[in-house]
Design a protein around this motif. Structure first.
Motif, short mmCIF file in Angstrom:
data_model
loop_
_atom_site.label_atom_id
_atom_site.label_comp_id
_atom_site.label_asym_id
_atom_site.label_seq_id
_atom_site.Cartn_x
_atom_site.Cartn_y
_atom_site.Cartn_z
N TYR A 75 -26.90 -52.15 64.89
CA TYR A 75 -25.44 -52.20 65.09
C TYR A 75 -25.08 -53.46 65.87
CZ TYR A 75 -25.23 -47.40 63.44
OH TYR A 75 -25.31 -46.28 62.65
N ASP A 76 -23.92 -54.01 65.53
CA ASP A 76 -23.44 -55.23 66.16
C ASP A 76 -23.22 -55.01 67.66
OD1 ASP A 76 -22.13 -57.98 65.79
OD2 ASP A 76 -20.57 -56.83 66.80
N ALA A 77 -23.66 -55.98 68.46
CA ALA A 77 -23.57 -55.84 69.92
C ALA A 77 -22.12 -55.68 70.38
CB ALA A 77 -24.22 -57.05 70.60
N ALA A 78 -21.19 -56.38 69.74
CA ALA A 78 -19.78 -56.28 70.13
C ALA A 78 -19.24 -54.88 69.86
CB ALA A 78 -18.95 -57.32 69.38
N LEU A 79 -19.63 -54.30 68.72
CA LEU A 79 -19.22 -52.93 68.40
C LEU A 79 -19.78 -51.96 69.43
CD1 LEU A 79 -18.10 -50.71 66.41
CD2 LEU A 79 -20.37 -50.73 65.36
N ASP B 64 -20.77 -52.63 72.50
CA ASP B 64 -20.13 -52.88 73.80
C ASP B 64 -18.79 -52.16 73.90
OD1 ASP B 64 -22.22 -54.40 74.69
OD2 ASP B 64 -21.26 -56.33 74.27
N SER B 65 -17.97 -52.29 72.85
CA SER B 65 -16.63 -51.68 72.90
C SER B 65 -16.72 -50.15 72.85
CB SER B 65 -15.75 -52.19 71.75
OG SER B 65 -16.31 -51.85 70.50
N ALA B 66 -17.58 -49.61 71.97
CA ALA B 66 -17.69 -48.15 71.84
C ALA B 66 -18.30 -47.52 73.09
CB ALA B 66 -18.52 -47.80 70.61
N LYS C 235 -30.02 -45.70 77.36
CA LYS C 235 -31.09 -45.51 76.37
C LYS C 235 -30.52 -45.45 74.95
CE LYS C 235 -34.60 -41.96 75.28
NZ LYS C 235 -33.83 -41.06 74.41
N LEU C 236 -29.40 -44.73 74.78
CA LEU C 236 -28.75 -44.66 73.46
C LEU C 236 -28.28 -46.05 73.02
CD1 LEU C 236 -26.49 -41.46 73.49
CD2 LEU C 236 -28.58 -41.83 72.19
N ARG C 237 -27.77 -46.81 73.98
CA ARG C 237 -27.30 -48.16 73.67
C ARG C 237 -28.45 -49.01 73.11
NH1 ARG C 237 -26.46 -53.21 75.13
NH2 ARG C 237 -24.35 -54.08 75.05
N SER C 238 -29.60 -48.90 73.73
CA SER C 238 -30.78 -49.64 73.25
C SER C 238 -31.17 -49.18 71.84
CB SER C 238 -31.95 -49.43 74.21
OG SER C 238 -31.67 -49.96 75.48
N GLU C 239 -31.11 -47.87 71.61
CA GLU C 239 -31.43 -47.35 70.27
C GLU C 239 -30.46 -47.89 69.23
OE1 GLU C 239 -32.33 -43.17 69.62
OE2 GLU C 239 -32.71 -42.93 71.76
N ALA C 240 -29.17 -47.95 69.60
CA ALA C 240 -28.15 -48.46 68.67
C ALA C 240 -28.43 -49.92 68.32
CB ALA C 240 -26.76 -48.30 69.28
N HIS D 61 -12.57 -47.83 59.32
CA HIS D 61 -11.70 -46.76 58.82
C HIS D 61 -10.70 -46.29 59.88
CE1 HIS D 61 -13.90 -46.68 55.14
NE2 HIS D 61 -15.04 -46.42 55.75
N ILE D 62 -11.05 -46.49 61.14
CA ILE D 62 -10.16 -46.13 62.25
C ILE D 62 -10.56 -46.99 63.45
CG2 ILE D 62 -11.62 -44.25 63.15
CD1 ILE D 62 -8.93 -42.70 63.61
N ASP D 63 -9.61 -47.21 64.38
CA ASP D 63 -9.97 -47.97 65.57
C ASP D 63 -10.39 -47.01 66.68
OD1 ASP D 63 -7.61 -47.06 66.99
OD2 ASP D 63 -6.45 -48.59 65.97
N LEU D 64 -11.03 -47.57 67.68
CA LEU D 64 -11.61 -46.76 68.75
C LEU D 64 -10.56 -45.95 69.49
CD1 LEU D 64 -14.32 -46.13 70.10
CD2 LEU D 64 -13.90 -48.04 71.66
#
Length: 316
Positions: free
Chosen positions: A19-23, A25-27, A9-14, A143-146
């Motif tokens: 927010y970019d789908a690739a970002l 997906d990785s997060a 559900k949070l993913r859908s909200e994002a 500013h920082i990587d995952l």
């Protein structure tokens, strides 16, 4: 709702927020439910402290010695930052030392997982969802990587222990490398601390306050009222206590050695961290900035105390 369904559900909200789908997906691929985070949130220590027991633990002599040593090592940068932002360097070092032990203790919890876990817990869902979107902004802006996006169990990050929303509001790229790096770059951390304080009203012509003695017949109604529910209410109580130093002098308040208060045209509120038998402080406007950082009398007073020990005697 199960945790996996909540994450979906949070993913859908994002995605809806743009927010970019690739970002995403990785997060979101790294998200795990963290029982230890919930445990830490629900079982915060309730040991009965007083300022007399708190200060020696929070500001032991070794921390004072290390603060003075690091002040000397970073003196040029600290004084440049202090001059640029109008915040005395000793307060920058004091906050650095108390928040992260001068960068040594930043927390090893994955920020995204911590925030999603706390949002899922539900007691402060709106707060932690706001922090999650702010955290995604930090990743988006590079500013920082995952992999290195770590913090405390509650999501506070780096040498400054900023929450993501505070990072986005106050963090500074002081060295100009394109990243606001409060994790590994001291000058960015120093400038971010200074920028926060400046932004909430710091006045570098003032100190933070002073411990005082009260006369036996002192009217306790002049003391800043306790039991506030919000920062706004606390500021209202501050205004009710606030008086000029001359007025406090007329009420019989004196320095700890019994001498008169300074003859300066400034105002102060009477702060009582414990009770009328404990330490009493005349707190100046900068104390309000410290309470904006963390609305705890013990925390704000410990910052002031450590800053005094850094500043006097002067570091050569």
């Amino acid at each position: 709702m199960q945790f996996d369904a909540y994450v979906k559900k949070l993913r859908s909200e994002a995605l809806e927020k743009g927010y970019d789908a690739a970002l995403i997906d990785s997060a979101f691929a790294t998200i795990e439910f963290k029982p230890k985070v919930i445990s830490a949130d629900k079982n915060q220590p309730e040991v009965k402290e007083t300022l007399e027991t708190y200060l020696p633990k929070r500001v032991p002599q070794w921390k004072i010695d290390r603060a003075r040593k690091l002040y000397k090592e970073h003196k040029q940068t600290l004084e440049e930052v202090a001059d640029k932002f109008g915040v005395q360097a000793r307060f920058i070092v004091a906050l650095w030392g108390l928040e992260s032990n001068f960068g040594r203790i930043q927390g090893g919890h994955p920020v995204i997982s911590s925030l999603v876990t706390l949002a899922y817990d539900g007691r402060r869902e709106a707060l932690y969802k706001r922090q999650l979107w702010a955290a995604l902004d930090i990743l988006k802006d590079g500013h920082i990587d995952l992999e290195h996006f770590k913090g405390s169990w509650a999501g506070a990050m780096g040498q400054t222990q900023f929450m993501p929303s505070s990072f986005n509001a106050y963090a500074v790229d002081y060295n100009g490398d394109g990243r606001k790096d409060i994790w590994t770059t001291e000058e960015d951390a120093f400038a971010s601390i200074a920028n926060y304080l400046k932004s909430v009203g710091w006045n570098d012509s003032l100190t933070w306050g002073r411990q005082v003695k009260l006369p036996e017949d002192f009217d306790s109604n002049a003391i800043l009222q306790r039991g506030t529910r919000s920062h706004k209410q606390w500021l209202q109580y501050w205004r009710e206590s606030e008086r000029s130093l001359a007025q406090w002098q007329a009420l019989g308040v004196r320095r700890m050695d019994g001498s008169d208060l300074p003859q300066r045209d400034i105002t102060a509120a009477m702060v009582m961290p414990d009770n009328v038998d404990g330490r009493m402080y005349l707190a100046y406007d900068n104390y309000k900035a410290l309470m904006n950082w963390n609305r705890s009398y013990y925390f704000a007073t410990s910052v002031g105390y450590l800053s005094d020990r850094i500043g006097y005697p002067p570091v050569e």
